[in-house]
Write an enzyme that holds these catalytic residues in place. Structure first.
Site, PDB file in Angstrom:
ATOM      1  N   CYS A   1      66.323 -56.500  57.454  1.00 30.87           N
ATOM      2  CA  CYS A   1      65.150 -55.646  57.616  1.00 30.87           C
ATOM      3  C   CYS A   1      64.740 -55.544  59.088  1.00 30.87           C
ATOM      4  CB  CYS A   1      63.981 -56.203  56.812  1.00 30.87           C
ATOM      5  SG  CYS A   1      62.453 -55.278  57.033  1.00 30.87           S
TER       6      CYS A   1
ATOM      7  N   VAL B   1      58.478 -56.784  52.779  1.00 29.16           N
ATOM      8  CA  VAL B   1      58.558 -57.726  53.885  1.00 29.16           C
ATOM      9  C   VAL B   1      58.400 -56.937  55.184  1.00 29.16           C
ATOM     10  CG1 VAL B   1      59.988 -59.379  52.651  1.00 29.16           C
ATOM     11  CG2 VAL B   1      61.101 -57.536  53.907  1.00 29.16           C
TER      12      VAL B   1
ATOM     13  N   GLU C   1      52.251 -56.143  56.560  1.00 30.29           N
ATOM     14  CA  GLU C   1      52.383 -55.003  57.468  1.00 30.29           C
ATOM     15  C   GLU C   1      52.768 -55.493  58.874  1.00 30.29           C
ATOM     16  OE1 GLU C   1      52.640 -52.008  56.668  1.00 30.29           O
ATOM     17  OE2 GLU C   1      51.706 -51.896  54.690  1.00 30.29           O
ATOM     18  N   SER C   2      53.930 -55.079  59.344  1.00 23.68           N
ATOM     19  CA  SER C   2      54.477 -55.609  60.598  1.00 23.68           C
ATOM     20  C   SER C   2      53.572 -55.328  61.802  1.00 23.68           C
ATOM     21  CB  SER C   2      55.880 -55.047  60.844  1.00 23.68           C
ATOM     22  OG  SER C   2      55.870 -53.634  60.881  1.00 23.68           O
TER      23      SER C   2
ATOM     24  N   LYS D   1      62.650 -59.509  43.419  1.00 20.49           N
ATOM     25  CA  LYS D   1      61.574 -60.176  44.153  1.00 20.49           C
ATOM     26  C   LYS D   1      60.948 -61.279  43.308  1.00 20.49           C
ATOM     27  CE  LYS D   1      60.545 -55.770  46.384  1.00 20.49           C
ATOM     28  NZ  LYS D   1      59.595 -54.641  46.485  1.00 20.49           N
TER      29      LYS D   1
END
Length: 236
Positions: free
Chosen positions: A10, A50, A63-64, A37
């Protein structure tokens, strides 16, 4: 210690782990299968995506973009003494990268050259913007590694793997971006921010026989010869 919940290939996760590696912040990492998951993950991730960062206090963050801002708030900045305007510009340039992660994922899954060229046209626009903004380097803001570099790192790292595999250069015609890519690779952060089997996992998904890039990026191959790529390899 900080914990990261991750899917191995990812790009959104890699942006977070790259930031931690650049800041030399220790962390543990748990890998999950996005197709299966675990319930404990669904219990802590409102989006079911993720990355998730679990703070030392046990609070799960998602949330990145929010995770990266949190890391910046609790650790010394990569670039000291930035003005509010410069920090805002850095966030904007970081967004220019992260909004193209899924575009690159889709592009790499293209079943033939016609599809790849169509998707690549969208990705090239992001590299065009970076090419115009970059100075003498070696990094986005010159001599200092910063948050923008960490945001663009997943795109540039993946482009390098593709080129090594079959010679297809996603950065063709962008000499400043190519030099930037080289500088980031030489820091060792791209390699440190992914699992040891990253190249294998990445290649098995994006550079498999079902993709045009996986079949060697052969320009002589007829379009539409292979079934379209399966979805599900990326995250959000």
């Amino acid at each position: 210690m900080i914990r990261i919940v991750s899917f191995k290939i990812c790009p959104f996760v890699q942006r977070v782990t790259a930031m931690l590696e650049a800041k030399k912040v220790g962390y543990e990492i748990d890998y999950i299968d996005l197709k299966n998951k675990p319930q404990w993950f669904l219990d802590i991730s409102p989006t079911g995506q993720v990355p998730v960062l679990i703070t030392e206090n046990g609070t799960p963050l998602f949330e990145s973009d929010a995770i990266v801002e949190y890391i910046d708030e609790v650790t010394p900045p990569l670039q000291q003494d930035l003005s509010p305007e410069q920090r805002a510009l850095n966030r904007a340039w970081s967004y220019q990268a992260s909004k193209h992660y899924l575009v690159q994922c889709s592009t790499m899954q293209s079943a033939d050259k016609v599809i790849l060229d169509e998707r690549m046209a969208k990705l090239v626009k992001s590299f065009d913007k970076a090419e115009k903004q970059l100075g003498e380097g070696p990094f986005f803001s010159g001599g200092r590694l910063g948050n923008v570099d960490m945001a663009w790192l997943p795109l540039l790292h993946r482009a390098a793997i593709v080129e090594d595999h079959n010679g297809y250069d996603m950065l063709d015609g962008h000499p400043k971006v190519k030099a930037w890519q080289k500088s980031l690779l030489e820091t060792g952060i791209p390699q440190k921010s992914v699992p040891v089997d990253f190249d294998e996992k990445f290649s098995n998904f994006y550079l498999a026989e079902r993709t045009w890039l996986g079949r060697g990026a052969n320009p002589a191959e007829p379009a539409g010869a292979v079934e379209p790529a399966k979805s599900g390899g990326c995250c959000g």
